[in-house]
Motif scaffolding. Structure first.
Motif: not given
Lengths: 293, 246
Positions: A101, A83, A104, A53, B72-76, A87-89
């Motif tokens: 996920f 992390i 991916m 990240l 959400t980028f923290k997972i994606y 937090t998901f959608y």
């Protein structure tokens, strides 16, 4: 020795401030390692760098010898992570989130997903939208998302945040059950780290200040000696004493020898008692040591 | 890549935007019904692309920054996919969404024409569609431009504001710059953000003559395409190096 995780010379400068200074460590396969330090010490920054990240200013992370910098996709393939808060959608259901996920990764078996969902005990809530989830459910879904690819390395940044005692208990037993996964956990709950981890890394002001084995295979233990003359005793045992009191880390044989030596030097020994390997005491000592420097 | 584009559809599909477009077209139809003038009906069609551009800019402005602010980028982004692939999948999704909105508009127009038994031949209809498509290059440009803004600006509301103001004021700003003899403006994207200026060929010829410039639809396509590529490259470079922090 086989290292699954290797962090080499990682530094990070953010807005002119060096928040991580030449971080180096390696972790063996299957170990659970805790990362502890005060707020702003650089724990989260380090974990964000280790998951891609953040980009490091210098250095690199290697997973099974594969460089994260050079071959990101291959290196991160066997890493699962949460992390900070998972937090998901929010407008999608738990199932839809997991499908996103899953897509991916290459070839994730649907049965594995079902198994993971069962393990983290979230089957009943999968049809609900993520925004309706409680903190505990979010954490469970986060774990499911992190475990989709059956990772060899699991990185959990503050996984215990906001969990109730039951959630904590479940998380603890879950992590203990991961036999072949190398796990890195950052947490403020020192008792949890002490309970879960094999080793702990102390980090302060962006530097590793110590690394300590919590569950070792030797017969050594911590014992406190209660004596009449601490100054004289410490002088005598300077290479063995730990902390302000006469705390010794030694085997039974060594404890007996130390006792003999103290008595032979006219130091009265009133009591010898085993003390727990208290991480909290050590943590505060480390912070104090750092401040005195 | 297809899977990533599908993910974008699942994450971003917004029914409200579709309803908004359908309602706008129905409103335009009602205007026609009361005015009973086919020219008014056809004129309004030329403004639909600008409206679609506005809707698309709403979607594009949050496509990166929203994922950062909502974390959400923290997972994606911790999954084994290159950041450039993720960014391109988002842009492809927006391009497909634009095509969908255009097809939706054309379909609704066709249905209206058929239902109201208009005296329009197939050739007339094809001409209308061609004209409609000729007004759409700014929409495609706005996707790249707003995505770039979304990469560099954390706040999606600020991105929406900048792109909306630019879309609304582009013609006035261009005229202002031309009036102070900043003729280099013809090589920027600014005068081409609103293709309805080409509705009136006499007017555009007059502007070209007064300021000694050459604003044409073809030049517009070349300039908007060039800037789109520049913004795409910049977006990829910046996004690849970006620290994902909320």
């Amino acid at each position: 020795m086989k290292y699954v995780v290797e962090v080499k010379n990682i530094s990070k400068i953010i807005k002119g401030k060096e928040v991580l200074k030449n971080i180096n460590f390696s972790i063996e396969e299957g170990k659970v390692v805790g990362l502890i330090g005060p707020n702003g010490s650089g724990k989260s920054t380090l974990l964000k760098i280790m998951t891609g990240l953040y980009k490091p200013t210098t250095g690199d992370t290697f997973y099974n010898g594969i460089s994260l910098k050079e071959n990101y996709e291959k290196a991160i393939e066997n890493v699962g992570c949460i992390i900070e808060n998972p937090t998901f959608y929010k407008d999608l259901t738990g199932k839809e989130n997991l499908e996103i996920f899953k897509s991916m990764f290459k070839d994730i078996d649907e049965n594995i997903v079902k198994e993971i969902v069962k393990i983290v005990n979230i089957e009943k809530s999968l049809g609900k939208k993520f925004k309706t989830y409680s903190l505990g459910m979010k954490e469970r879904l986060g774990l499911a998302g992190a475990l989709l690819n059956s990772p060899r390395v699991l990185i959990l940044d503050e996984p215990t945040n906001g969990l109730d005692p039951l959630g904590l208990k479940e998380l603890r037993s879950f992590i203990k059950g991961l036999k072949f996964t190398t796990t890195i956990i950052s947490s403020h709950l020192l008792s949890e780290i002490e309970n879960l981890c094999d080793e702990v890394i102390f980090i302060k002001s962006g530097e590793i200040i110590d690394r300590k084995i919590l569950k070792n295979q030797t017969n050594k233990k911590y014992v406190d000696f209660e004596v009449d003359d601490y100054s004289k005793a410490k002088l005598l045992l300077s290479n063995m004493a730990v902390g302000e009191n006469l705390k010794i880390y030694a085997t039974d044989e060594e404890i007996s020898d130390i006792n003999k030596e103290l008595v032979n030097n006219n130091i009265k020994v009133y009591r010898i008692y085993e003390t727990s390997n208290n991480l909290e005491d050590e943590y505060f000592n480390k912070l104090k040591e750092g401040n005195n420097d | 890549m297809i899977k990533l584009v599908k993910n974008e559809y699942k994450k971003n599909y917004n029914m409200k935007h579709n309803i908004l477009i359908i309602l706008t077209i129905i409103t335009i139809t009602l205007i026609y019904k009361y005015s009973q003038n086919i020219n008014i009906f056809l004129d309004t069609l030329t403004y639909i692309p600008s409206f679609i551009a506005l809707i698309i800019s709403f979607s594009a402005s949050s496509i990166i920054s929203k994922e950062i602010s909502e974390e959400t980028f923290k997972i994606y982004l911790t999954k084994p996919k290159k950041r450039s692939e993720i960014l391109i999948s988002k842009i492809i999704y927006l391009l497909l969404l634009t095509i969908f909105y255009q097809l939706l508009t054309i379909t609704i127009y066709l249905v209206i024409i058929l239902l109201t038994k208009q005296n329009i031949t197939l050739n007339d209809f094809i001409k209308i569609i061609k004209e409609f498509i000729s007004y759409t290059p700014p929409i495609y440009f706005i996707i790249f431009f707003t995505t770039f803004l979304s990469v560099i600006i954390k706040n999606s509301k600020l991105t929406i504001t900048i792109s909306t103001i630019l879309l609304i004021t582009s013609t006035s700003l261009s005229e202002l710059f031309l009036s102070i003899t900043w003729n280099f403006i013809e090589y920027t994207f600014l005068p081409y953000l609103d293709y309805t200026i080409f509705n009136n060929p006499q007017n555009i010829t007059l502007i070209n003559n007064i300021y000694n410039i050459n604003l044409t639809q073809t030049n517009g396509i070349i300039i908007l395409s060039t800037y789109s590529i520049i913004f795409l490259i910049l977006s990829i470079i910046i996004f690849n190096r970006k620290d994902i922090t909320n």
